[in-house]
Design a protein around this motif. Structure first.
Motif, short mmCIF file in Angstrom:
data_model
loop_
_atom_site.label_atom_id
_atom_site.label_comp_id
_atom_site.label_asym_id
_atom_site.label_seq_id
_atom_site.Cartn_x
_atom_site.Cartn_y
_atom_site.Cartn_z
N THR A 1 -7.30 24.43 -107.89
CA THR A 1 -7.71 24.16 -109.05
C THR A 1 -7.61 25.24 -109.56
O THR A 1 -7.26 26.35 -109.36
N GLN B 1 -7.59 20.57 -105.18
CA GLN B 1 -7.47 18.97 -105.56
C GLN B 1 -6.52 18.23 -104.98
O GLN B 1 -5.36 19.15 -104.48
N GLN C 1 -12.27 21.11 -101.36
CA GLN C 1 -12.41 19.98 -102.42
C GLN C 1 -13.76 19.91 -102.74
O GLN C 1 -13.96 19.93 -104.17
#
Length: 136
Positions: A85, A69, A63
């Protein structure tokens, strides 16, 4: 010998992944989510056959690095769903190629028959170990 081979594989994969900014411990997350799905941490632990603290650390790092995410799980307000992502999704082909390259190097001196036997045996070993862990 198995442990030694595993360490050599890990070193070779780490070397291939370094330019991509990814660590070997993050590969199971990339591959579990490569289809664009969103999974809970618990599901990722199962998919990666790892321990919860290790997964929590990997997800936290990913992250921070912008690879995953997290969103609240609409089915369970106490849980989160993780997804890759867009930048991470763009890397999945390169990651798969890195793994294929290491596997190709490792099996380069095997005949087609030896390679088929190796992967067949490895699949049986993985199955036996999974069953053993599940039954523990």
């Amino acid at each position: 010998m198995t442990n030694f081979a595993a360490r050599l594989f890990a070193q070779a994969i780490a070397r291939e992944l370094r330019p991509l900014g990814v660590s070997p411990g993050q590969l199971p997350v990339f591959f579990a989510l490569a289809d664009g799905s969103a999974l809970s941490q618990k599901a990722l632990v199962q998919a990666a056959a790892t321990e919860q603290p290790s997964m929590a650390e990997a997800l936290s790092r990913m992250q921070k690095d912008g690879w995953v995410q997290r969103e609240p799980d609409p089915q369970d307000g106490r849980s989160f769903l993780y997804s890759l992502t867009p930048a991470a999704l763009e890397k999945t082909d390169a990651l798969l190629e890195a793994v294929r390259s290491v596997n190709a190097t490792a099996t380069a001196d095997l005949t087609q028959e030896e390679c088929a036997a190796y992967f067949s045996a490895l699949n049986k070993i993985v199955g036996a170990l999974k069953a053993s862990i599940a039954g523990a």
